[in-house]
Design an enzyme around this catalytic site. Structure first.
Site, PDB file in Angstrom:
ATOM      1  N   CYS A 144      47.956  47.684  48.252  1.00  0.00           N
ATOM      2  CA  CYS A 144      48.190  46.270  48.586  1.00  0.00           C
ATOM      3  C   CYS A 144      48.542  46.138  50.062  1.00  0.00           C
ATOM      4  CB  CYS A 144      49.323  45.728  47.710  1.00  0.00           C
ATOM      5  SG  CYS A 144      49.744  44.029  48.088  1.00  0.00           S
ATOM      6  N   CYS A 188      52.390  44.924  50.323  1.00  0.00           N
ATOM      7  CA  CYS A 188      53.553  45.726  49.977  1.00  0.00           C
ATOM      8  C   CYS A 188      53.251  47.212  49.830  1.00  0.00           C
ATOM      9  CB  CYS A 188      54.168  45.204  48.668  1.00  0.00           C
ATOM     10  SG  CYS A 188      53.064  45.413  47.264  1.00  0.00           S
ATOM     11  N   CYS A 212      39.857  40.706  47.705  1.00  0.00           N
ATOM     12  CA  CYS A 212      39.292  39.371  47.926  1.00  0.00           C
ATOM     13  C   CYS A 212      37.818  39.517  48.271  1.00  0.00           C
ATOM     14  CB  CYS A 212      40.043  38.705  49.078  1.00  0.00           C
ATOM     15  SG  CYS A 212      39.340  37.122  49.550  1.00  0.00           S
ATOM     16  N   CYS A 233      37.211  38.285  52.162  1.00  0.00           N
ATOM     17  CA  CYS A 233      37.643  39.025  53.345  1.00  0.00           C
ATOM     18  C   CYS A 233      38.019  40.464  53.042  1.00  0.00           C
ATOM     19  CB  CYS A 233      38.831  38.321  53.995  1.00  0.00           C
ATOM     20  SG  CYS A 233      40.315  38.377  52.983  1.00  0.00           S
ATOM     21  N   CYS A 250      47.988  43.276  45.401  1.00  0.00           N
ATOM     22  CA  CYS A 250      48.381  43.626  44.040  1.00  0.00           C
ATOM     23  C   CYS A 250      48.594  42.355  43.237  1.00  0.00           C
ATOM     24  CB  CYS A 250      49.653  44.467  44.042  1.00  0.00           C
ATOM     25  SG  CYS A 250      51.098  43.547  44.580  1.00  0.00           S
ATOM     26  N   HIS A 282      50.709  39.249  44.978  1.00  0.00           N
ATOM     27  CA  HIS A 282      50.301  39.101  46.365  1.00  0.00           C
ATOM     28  C   HIS A 282      48.869  38.609  46.451  1.00  0.00           C
ATOM     29  CE1 HIS A 282      53.714  42.034  47.300  1.00  0.00           C
ATOM     30  NE2 HIS A 282      54.063  40.841  47.743  1.00  0.00           N
ATOM     31  N   HIS A 305      47.833  35.550  48.702  1.00  0.00           N
ATOM     32  CA  HIS A 305      46.723  35.630  49.652  1.00  0.00           C
ATOM     33  C   HIS A 305      45.791  34.446  49.479  1.00  0.00           C
ATOM     34  CE1 HIS A 305      43.388  37.391  51.966  1.00  0.00           C
ATOM     35  NE2 HIS A 305      42.606  37.045  50.960  1.00  0.00           N
ATOM     36  N   HIS A 331      39.304  31.779  49.410  1.00  0.00           N
ATOM     37  CA  HIS A 331      39.696  33.158  49.108  1.00  0.00           C
ATOM     38  C   HIS A 331      40.266  33.314  47.705  1.00  0.00           C
ATOM     39  CE1 HIS A 331      39.571  34.854  53.358  1.00  0.00           C
ATOM     40  NE2 HIS A 331      39.264  33.588  53.513  1.00  0.00           N
ATOM     41  N   CYS A 350      15.977  67.294 -10.083  1.00  0.00           N
ATOM     42  CA  CYS A 350      17.338  67.087  -9.573  1.00  0.00           C
ATOM     43  C   CYS A 350      17.317  66.270  -8.282  1.00  0.00           C
ATOM     44  CB  CYS A 350      18.073  68.409  -9.366  1.00  0.00           C
ATOM     45  SG  CYS A 350      17.275  69.515  -8.195  1.00  0.00           S
ATOM     46  N   HIS A 395      18.845  73.274  -5.018  1.00  0.00           N
ATOM     47  CA  HIS A 395      19.343  72.384  -6.066  1.00  0.00           C
ATOM     48  C   HIS A 395      20.153  71.245  -5.453  1.00  0.00           C
ATOM     49  CE1 HIS A 395      20.440  71.113  -9.992  1.00  0.00           C
ATOM     50  NE2 HIS A 395      21.730  71.350  -9.833  1.00  0.00           N
TER      51      HIS A 395
END
Lengths: 571, 94
Positions: A57, A60, A71, A74, A79, A87, A91, A99, A204, A522
């Protein structure tokens, strides 16, 4: 908010996505395609600017615990934690407008940060699927052609099961005109309808399959509730002036057999009339030689179908099961996807199937299913590794099914004509189950007939099979989901049809086993009645423990759907 | 080294060596085998079915399912993953 594609309802595109597309035109997601990294096997795709990139991110530095979104405008990575801070949403808001749309870097799925919801875009999904199939991305429009969804899969509304109880008038009718099958004075705890079948001379192979069919729940109910009345049918045949052949109706003989077997008489029954009738139909097999039980099974279902089709006068597609009881019970639909390795063009076909033929050994020399060991494709290296592991472990039914639905590379000697490239190309083929039958019959291909070497042989290996089986992982929806993640597929309209948790669960009720050699063997059938197993060896029925069944050499295994779903009648 | 730094170091090492990816795949496989994945899918379906009025957002779904998912991870799966991480740390001299 939802739109229709090919007449099917598709997941909605939010207004932000629509704006984004309008602003950026048809190549909106072009840059993303270049960043698609596909990790075989399993085909998990992610978005990475370079293969070694570890996304984190930009706000952070978080790179582990939460989803990361890039995004699409851009390429900023943020995160997103649904419960706490996002975030990604920050953004979108700070850079608004334009965005809002982001892509999950680990799943390559679109997300709208404003709406806080997953969104779908057909163009992106199609491009994604294409990129998955090729090493290099291609330019221009993507072509995903799907052959028409089997039209016979009518989208009938699912309805709740309503229990039927007879009213007073119906009670009277029942008392007067029917014979009760269950005799309450019969205190023996041997299940009703369990009756030995006399061997009429190497029959059989027939007895074993008949035992399984006599106790196939849906088939048994159909005949015991008089849905095919042999007296009625015979009268009709004669009336139709069909001549000598008019009286030939295998279903009538089956009906007679059901009546006899469920009559309460415990002495072994001789299905002589049935055998004679079947000989009339399958003249080439009319002898006292040992036959293949599976071949008999197919032939019997086929005859029932033919007669029904003749009576009804119009052909039904087999996949829907509307044609006859045999198909109603046993037929499913298989989906086959063939992807051109050069251009990614996928051709899909649907075929009805009446059982599932499964190969036993993982690496049979002559079989088309074996993976080429000389291939450099990393997919196959993985497949090789898996099959090598499996050589050391026991063969299981699930393993066979996994192999059945695994993508298989058709080598250079099996090139497929690609409609887009207009030349023969190498391709990837994958099978999956589009529609499950009500009763799944798994046929283990133990008898190999090689016309080249002019010999036949039997594969003896033990196969482990479960008593309860969940078929969900082998369905087309699951296979496609694991291949591509959550996408829109042009045909995908069957969310209503999507299997609920129970409709893909199956229970084993009969096992036909073969012991001995190809020419001197069989067949024996094991039947399950509420967790108690019975061995049906021609005329001898004995109770056995489940360990005996587990150790047996399964040749045909019959599983019935645990829960039946009902759809509104067409009438 | 304080715990926070230690955690970050381990985390970075896990990612750089590709071990994190491998562990993730292993976890996926184990959860699928144990039926956890099917259970979660059933829970999601039930949740979506109950929301009669509006369509369900991904975030809402995650919010509801996550605690259920975390608490129902089988103990043996947790133990196996922990063991793998431990042996990674040991053999990488962190």
């Amino acid at each position: 908010m939802s739109s229709k594609i090919n007449g099917q309802v598709s997941p909605h595109s939010c207004s932000h996505l629509l704006q984004f597309r309008r602003r950026n035109g048809p190549d909106s997601f072009r840059a993303l395609q270049d960043c698609l990294r596909v990790k075989p096997p399993g085909g998990r795709a992610s978005i990475r600017r370079d293969p070694a990139e570890v996304p984190c991110c930009q706000a952070c530095g978080e790179s582990g615990s939460n989803r990361l979104y890039a995004c699409v405008t851009c390429a900023a990575v943020s995160c997103h934690a649904p419960q706490l801070t996002s975030h990604a949403a920050a953004h979108a808001q700070s850079m608004s407008p334009g965005h809002e749309i982001a892509v999950d870097v680990d799943r390559a799925e679109l997300f709208c940060c404003e709406c806080r919801d997953q969104v779908y875009d057909q163009g992106f999904d199609a491009a994604f699927v294409l990129a998955q199939n090729t090493a290099t991305t291609t330019t221009g429009s993507t072509l995903m052609q799907y052959s028409a969804e089997p039209g016979n899969l009518r989208k009938r509304r699912r309805v709740d099961y309503r229990h039927w109880s007879p009213d007073s008038r119906e009670c009277v009718t029942m008392t007067n005109l029917s014979t009760p099958l269950y005799d309450s004075t019969n205190s023996s705890d041997v299940p009703w309808g369990l009756r030995g079948l006399n061997n009429l001379g190497n029959t059989c192979f027939m007895n074993s399959v008949l035992q399984a069919l006599l106790h196939t729940p849906l088939l048994r109910n159909y005949f015991l509730s008089d849905r095919h009345n042999r007296y009625h049918c015979q009268q009709k045949n004669v009336a139709n002036n069909d001549g000598k052949n008019g009286r030939l109706c295998l279903a009538c003989d089956v009906d007679a057999m059901f009546s006899a077997v469920f009559s309460g008489d415990r002495t072994p029954y001789s299905p002589a009339k049935f055998l004679y009738s079947w000989w009339q139909h399958a003249a080439n097999l009319a002898s006292y030689e040992q036959q293949d039980a599976h071949e008999f099974f197919i032939s019997m279902l086929h005859r029932i179908h033919e007669k029904e089709e003749k009576d009804q006068g119009k052909p039904h597609s087999q996949g829907s099961g509307d044609c006859c009881i045999a198909h109603r019970v046993f037929s499913g639909i298989l989906r086959s996807d063939v992807m051109c390795m050069a251009c990614g063009f996928t051709s899909t076909t649907y075929d009805p199937c009446i059982d599932f033929p499964l190969d036993l050994e993982p690496n049979r020399g002559g079989s088309a299913k074996s993976s080429s060991t000389k291939s450099h494709n990393s997919c196959n290296v993985e497949a090789e590794r898996i099959s090598l592991n499996k050589d050391c472990s026991i063969s299981t039914l699930k393993g066979c099914l996994e192999r059945f639905t695994r993508p298989e590379r058709l080598g250079s000697d099996q090139k497929f004509f690609c409609q887009k490239c207009q030349v023969r190309q190498e391709c990837l083929k994958q099978m999956s189950i589009r529609k499950l039958p009500l009763v799944s019959c798994f046929h283990i291909k133990r008898f190999e007939h090689s016309s080249i070497r002019k010999m036949s042989r039997k594969v003896d290996g033990h196969l482990q099979f479960p008593f309860s089986l969940d078929m969900a992982p082998y369905l087309s929806s699951s296979i496609l989901r694991s291949r591509f993640g959550h996408r829109i597929f042009p045909f995908d309209g069957d969310e209503q049809d999507a299997p609920n948790d129970l409709s893909s669960e199956f229970e084993l009720f009969a096992v036909v086993t073969h012991t001995g050699r190809l020419d001197a063997g069989h067949y024996v059938t094991y039947l399950r009645f509420s967790n108690q197993w019975y061995k049906c060896d021609d005329a001898w029925i004995t109770q056995v423990s489940e360990n005996i069944v587990r150790a047996a050499q399964g040749y045909m295994m019959f599983y019935v759907q645990k829960m039946l779903c009902y759809r509104a009648s067409e009438k | 080294m304080d715990p926070q730094d230690l955690q970050e170091t381990i985390h970075t090492k896990l990612i750089k060596s590709g071990e994190r990816e491998r562990l993730k795949e292993l976890l996926r496989e184990r959860l699928a085998e144990s039926g956890w994945e099917n259970e979660m899918r059933a829970l999601c379906r039930a949740f979506v079915r109950d929301k009669v009025t509006s369509s369900v957002r991904l975030d809402d779904l995650i919010k509801v399912i996550t605690p259920r998912g975390r608490e129902s991870v089988p103990d043996n799966v947790k133990a196996e993953l922990l063991q793998q991480i431990r042996s990674f740390i040991a053999s990488n001299a962190v």
